[in-house]
Write an enzyme that holds these catalytic residues in place. Structure first.
Site, PDB file in Angstrom:
ATOM      1  N   ASP A   1      90.718  61.199 -26.596  1.00  0.00           N
ATOM      2  CA  ASP A   1      91.459  59.941 -26.566  1.00  0.00           C
ATOM      3  C   ASP A   1      90.567  58.816 -26.071  1.00  0.00           C
ATOM      4  O   ASP A   1      89.714  59.014 -25.210  1.00  0.00           O
ATOM      5  CB  ASP A   1      92.719  60.062 -25.698  1.00  0.00           C
ATOM      6  N   SER A   2      90.750  57.634 -26.666  1.00  0.00           N
ATOM      7  CA  SER A   2      90.009  56.431 -26.293  1.00  0.00           C
ATOM      8  C   SER A   2      88.503  56.656 -26.465  1.00  0.00           C
ATOM      9  O   SER A   2      88.045  56.922 -27.575  1.00  0.00           O
ATOM     10  CB  SER A   2      90.379  56.020 -24.869  1.00  0.00           C
TER      11      SER A   2
END
Length: 265
Positions: free
Chosen positions: A50-51
């Site tokens: 994520d990210s």
């Protein structure tokens, strides 16, 4: 396999150290002997993150396709509101969500620049969207949101041609033009063999358009993509499943992700 291994972090370490740390772990894990040792089915391996982890997961998936030493392939890549490009920080999501909580545009500018260098001149250039030299102008086709975003996201925003920056900065810090740091810069040919892909984007997130553009380009390259877009969510919402940030939206997003993995991995 998650792109959240304990890789060396900026600002002490700069690109490509982070990518190399994560890639070496992934490549080691994909050896048949290692998969067998841990009881992993070689036909059911996923890389996810994520990210910033989504950035690394996407870059690793691309690099594996070019590595003749890797015999076992990924079945799935899962990218949760990934950061995928460093060229144009003036897309509609950057404009609309510049001051939204959790991840403001300025915060991301600082993080992006520190990924490559502690030299403040790069941060200043990225902040003004004047960091890409004219000799790299061909790369803008890969992040041209006027062609890659659905109409509902463009709203009243008008695409403007890039304002080119210093060649010297790009020569000193070439990482921001490298697909290993900006996976959206990979050519169409490089995208074609990527595995089944899951992408989550959130409406109230500066990185929203990165995920949308990647989904568009992957589909055009023939890669099967499931793109979940959460219109009521923000950057980081996926992780809001434990106190003190125990939110219904976090549970919904994470449950949907797990459901998708159960069905496709």
């Amino acid at each position: 396999l998650l792109a959240s291994n304990s890789y060396r972090l900026a600002p002490k370490y700069h690109f490509p150290i982070q990518f190399e740390d994560v890639y070496s772990v992934t490549k080691f894990f994909l050896q048949s002997s290692v998969l067998s040792k841990y009881g992993v089915d070689p036909d059911r391996v996923c890389v996810a993150g994520d990210s910033a982890g989504g950035n690394l997961a996407a870059a690793v998936a691309q690099q594996l396709l070019q590595d003749s030493e890797v015999k076992n392939k990924l079945k799935v890549q899962a990218l949760i509101y990934p950061a995928l490009q460093t060229l144009d920080l003036n897309s509609p999501s950057y404009r609309d969500n510049a001051n939204k909580p959790v991840l403001s545009k300025w915060s991301l500018v600082r993080v992006l620049s520190e990924y490559f260098t502690s030299d403040p001149s790069l941060m200043e250039a990225i902040a003004s969207n004047r960091h890409v030299p004219v000799e790299a102008s061909h790369l803008f086709q890969f992040v041209n949101w006027s062609n890659l975003l659905p109409e509902e996201l463009k709203k009243d925003h008008v695409y403007t041609a890039p304002t080119y920056g210093s060649s010297e900065l790009a020569q000193k810090y070439p990482g921001f033009l490298d697909p290993r740091a900006a996976p959206l810069l990979a050519s169409d040919a490089q995208l074609r063999e990527l595995p089944l892909t899951y992408i989550l984007t959130c409406e109230h997130d500066v990185l929203r358009d990165d995920g949308f553009m990647y989904a568009t380009r992957l589909r055009a390259a023939g890669v099967p993509v499931t793109h979940d877009h959460a219109k009521d969510a923000f950057h980081g919402a996926f992780s809001c499943i434990t106190p003190p940030f125990d939110l219904a939206v976090g549970h919904r997003l994470s449950n949907r992700y797990i459901e998708w993995l159960n069905e496709n991995l």
